[in-house]
Design a protein around this motif. Structure first.
Motif, mmCIF file in Angstrom:
data_model
loop_
_atom_site.group_PDB
_atom_site.id
_atom_site.type_symbol
_atom_site.label_atom_id
_atom_site.label_comp_id
_atom_site.label_asym_id
_atom_site.label_seq_id
_atom_site.Cartn_x
_atom_site.Cartn_y
_atom_site.Cartn_z
ATOM 1 N N LEU A 248 0.821 -1.209 0.000
ATOM 2 C CA LEU A 248 0.000 0.000 0.000
ATOM 3 C C LEU A 248 0.855 1.260 0.000
ATOM 4 C CD1 LEU A 248 -2.728 1.525 0.431
ATOM 5 C CD2 LEU A 248 -2.415 1.116 2.885
ATOM 6 N N LEU A 291 -2.548 -0.272 -6.279
ATOM 7 C CA LEU A 291 -3.566 0.246 -5.366
ATOM 8 C C LEU A 291 -4.921 -0.409 -5.616
ATOM 9 C CD1 LEU A 291 -2.815 4.083 -5.208
ATOM 10 C CD2 LEU A 291 -2.580 2.421 -3.350
ATOM 11 N N LYS A 292 -5.252 -0.623 -6.878
ATOM 12 C CA LYS A 292 -6.531 -1.261 -7.203
ATOM 13 C C LYS A 292 -6.597 -2.685 -6.646
ATOM 14 C CE LYS A 292 -7.266 1.486 -11.409
ATOM 15 N NZ LYS A 292 -7.312 1.478 -12.902
ATOM 16 N N ALA A 295 -7.010 -2.529 -2.836
ATOM 17 C CA ALA A 295 -8.381 -2.178 -2.468
ATOM 18 C C ALA A 295 -9.313 -3.381 -2.549
ATOM 19 C CB ALA A 295 -8.891 -1.063 -3.383
ATOM 20 N N LYS A 296 -9.098 -4.240 -3.519
ATOM 21 C CA LYS A 296 -9.990 -5.377 -3.750
ATOM 22 C C LYS A 296 -9.661 -6.581 -2.883
ATOM 23 C CE LYS A 296 -11.971 -8.152 -7.499
ATOM 24 N NZ LYS A 296 -12.008 -8.371 -8.980
ATOM 25 N N ILE A 390 -9.516 5.238 -5.452
ATOM 26 C CA ILE A 390 -9.162 3.857 -5.776
ATOM 27 C C ILE A 390 -9.360 2.959 -4.569
ATOM 28 C CG2 ILE A 390 -7.242 2.322 -6.387
ATOM 29 C CD1 ILE A 390 -6.126 4.616 -8.108
ATOM 30 N N LEU A 391 -9.084 3.498 -3.385
ATOM 31 C CA LEU A 391 -9.216 2.713 -2.156
ATOM 32 C C LEU A 391 -10.648 2.635 -1.652
ATOM 33 C CD1 LEU A 391 -5.973 3.876 -0.296
ATOM 34 C CD2 LEU A 391 -6.375 1.662 -1.392
ATOM 35 N N GLY A 392 -11.589 3.217 -2.407
ATOM 36 C CA GLY A 392 -13.001 3.006 -2.111
ATOM 37 C C GLY A 392 -13.774 4.176 -1.556
ATOM 38 N N THR A 393 -13.190 5.363 -1.500
ATOM 39 C CA THR A 393 -13.873 6.533 -0.964
ATOM 40 C C THR A 393 -14.527 7.332 -2.081
ATOM 41 O OG1 THR A 393 -12.345 6.690 0.907
ATOM 42 C CG2 THR A 393 -13.558 8.684 0.329
ATOM 43 N N THR A 410 -9.413 7.692 4.942
ATOM 44 C CA THR A 410 -9.523 6.431 4.211
ATOM 45 C C THR A 410 -8.538 5.408 4.760
ATOM 46 O OG1 THR A 410 -10.221 7.591 2.193
ATOM 47 C CG2 THR A 410 -9.351 5.358 1.929
ATOM 48 N N LEU A 414 -9.211 1.786 6.937
ATOM 49 C CA LEU A 414 -8.641 0.500 6.536
ATOM 50 C C LEU A 414 -7.882 -0.136 7.692
ATOM 51 C CD1 LEU A 414 -7.860 -1.615 4.379
ATOM 52 C CD2 LEU A 414 -5.919 -0.140 3.778
#
Length: 471
Positions: A248, A291-292, A295-296, A390-393, A410, A414
């Motif tokens: 990360l 990063l994608k 995030a997943k 990308i991290l979902g925000t 964010t 996590l």
């Protein structure tokens, strides 16, 4: 359209698409102007004008480790040094390597005394083993500690006359260029974090300084990184988490680093262009993709060791981020992490079978990340917001001035979800330790100078103070 015109057209397109934030607004358009006018000559400008991409060959696939004996046989290896640590020496990854070496008749000697979170002392012990062995190929099976130790052993065995500080990064060491040809090195990573199988960097704790430093040179790159996702299934949950935090931060720091053509000085000789060059259009691609994947898959990989898809994906993310930061570099999170790990008192991280206090590298890096990215955001807010997205925000209605707060929140979310220790105070540090932590950060110029925002000792003091508690 003629060839030259096509190149110019593509460069204009790249310039128009470049980030417009303060730290990056000139990064790529400026490059076009210098190239097109033919004025980009080393020694004529203060900042660099070019970047160079370098990484190891990578082979990926479940069970690919069984091919290593054939590789060594094809290379004509006669005397192989196999490095690992004592815990891994009893686990399937090392067993798979040994089976393959035996099957193909490869002669080897094993060194299993690698220290998890290596020190200058443990590096020197491995170097002595390598010098006495006169090996023609090296194999490293383990996490970043093993791979970095093996890199150092290969380096100094290839420069038997060198003193230890000759190649260590300045200002701690002399930072001399590497002139001899190193022996081939095959890295078999068993964690999904450091990306050491792709980079020319070897990190260790310099015990006298109580901070980490390292050696950074493209010559250290492994010849081949054998990325076998089956090996990551043996990681305990906490090891998977801390390894993932390293991925990360590698991606976040390289993506937000000072652009390569704002980095100074411009080298007067190509041999002096650093491995960590600043953000650039190619490293950006690797950082974004890493990063994608984080995030997943990071939470899944931590929560379920049997989730082969998640563990395999994080193994690839480590490679992707490694290629990105191995060329762009990292900045404040890593620079500040070195004294956090080096000054450890009594903290013993869960999931690590070691006999000494330890703050795992990924944990030491991520604990300062909310404070760091809140601090750096005003120099390139678009990139900080893109990372948060990308991290979902949801950043659709976020103002640029709030980019740092949003990315910091964010990251805190996590870390809270993954039950990470609540800041530096939870791993044994107090406000009285901050001056020592700042002192250990100051020499880390190889990385800290790549921060998009300039900083003072007072800034570092405030960042450590803000990292004492996260939630």
């Amino acid at each position: 359209m003629a060839g030259g015109e096509r190149v110019a057209h593509l460069m204009r397109q790249l310039a128009s698409a470049a980030c417009r934030c303060p730290a990056h607004s000139q990064a790529y358009s400026h490059t076009y102007n210098r190239v097109s006018t033919g004025e980009a000559h080393m020694g004529e400008r203060k900042t660099d004008y070019a970047f160079e991409m370098a990484c190891s060959n990578i082979r990926y696939g479940a069970g690919v480790t069984r091919e290593i004996g054939m590789d060594l046989q094809n290379m004509g290896a006669r005397n192989v040094c196999l490095m690992t640590d004592r815990t891994l020496s009893q686990l399937p990854p090392v067993g798979a390597v040994l089976d393959s070496l035996t099957k193909h008749g490869v002669k080897y000697k094993i060194y299993e005394d690698v220290r998890v979170e290596p020190t200058d002392k443990s590096f020197k012990a491995a170097i002595d083993f390598a010098k006495k062995g006169h090996f023609d190929v090296y194999v490293a099976v383990g996490g970043g500690s093993v791979i970095d130790t093996c890199k150092a052993a290969n380096l100094y065995a290839s420069h038997p006359e060198a003193e230890f500080l000759d190649f260590v990064n300045a200002p701690i060491g002399k930072g001399k260029p590497i002139t001899a040809t190193l022996k081939p090195l095959i890295a078999v990573p068993t964690t999904a974090g450091t990306g050491s199988e792709t980079t020319g960097v070897a990190i260790f704790d310099f015990e006298d300084l109580k901070a980490k430093t390292g050696i950074a040179n493209r010559a250290l790159k492994p010849t081949l990184g054998m990325v076998d996702p089956l090996h990551t299934l043996h990681m305990p949950s906490k090891v998977a988490a801390n390894s993932g935090f390293d991925v990360l931060c590698h991606a976040l720091e390289s993506f937000t680093a000072l652009p390569y053509n704002l980095r100074s000085p411009c080298p007067s000789n190509l041999i002096n262009r650093p491995a960590y060059q600043g953000s650039n259009p190619i490293s950006d691609v690797w950082a974004r993709h890493a990063l994608k994947i984080v995030a997943k898959y990071l939470k899944r990989a931590v929560r379920d060791a049997g989730d082969v898809e998640a563990r395999s994906s994080m193994h690839l993310a480590s490679v992707f981020a490694g290629i990105g930061f191995g060329n762009a570099g990292v900045h404040l999170c890593h620079g500040m992490s070195y004294p956090i790990a080096g000054n450890v008192k009594t903290h013993r991280a869960k999931g690590y079978n070691v006999e000494h206090p330890i703050v795992p590298h990924g944990l030491s890096v991520v604990l300062t990340s909310p404070a760091v990215f809140a601090f750096t955001a005003n120099m390139c807010p678009e990139r900080h917001l893109e990372a948060a997205q990308i991290l979902g925000t949801d950043v659709s209605n976020v103002k640029k001035d709030d980019a740092g707060r949003v990315l910091a929140d964010t990251l805190r979310s996590l870390l809270y979800d993954l039950e990470v220790e609540d800041g530096l105070s939870a791993i044994g540090y107090t406000k009285e330790d901050i001056s020592s932590l700042v002192k250990g950060t100051i020499p880390q110029e190889r990385v800290t100078k790549l921060s998009p925002r300039a900083h003072t000792e007072e800034d570092l003091t405030a960042l450590f103070a803000a990292s004492m508690k996260l939630y």
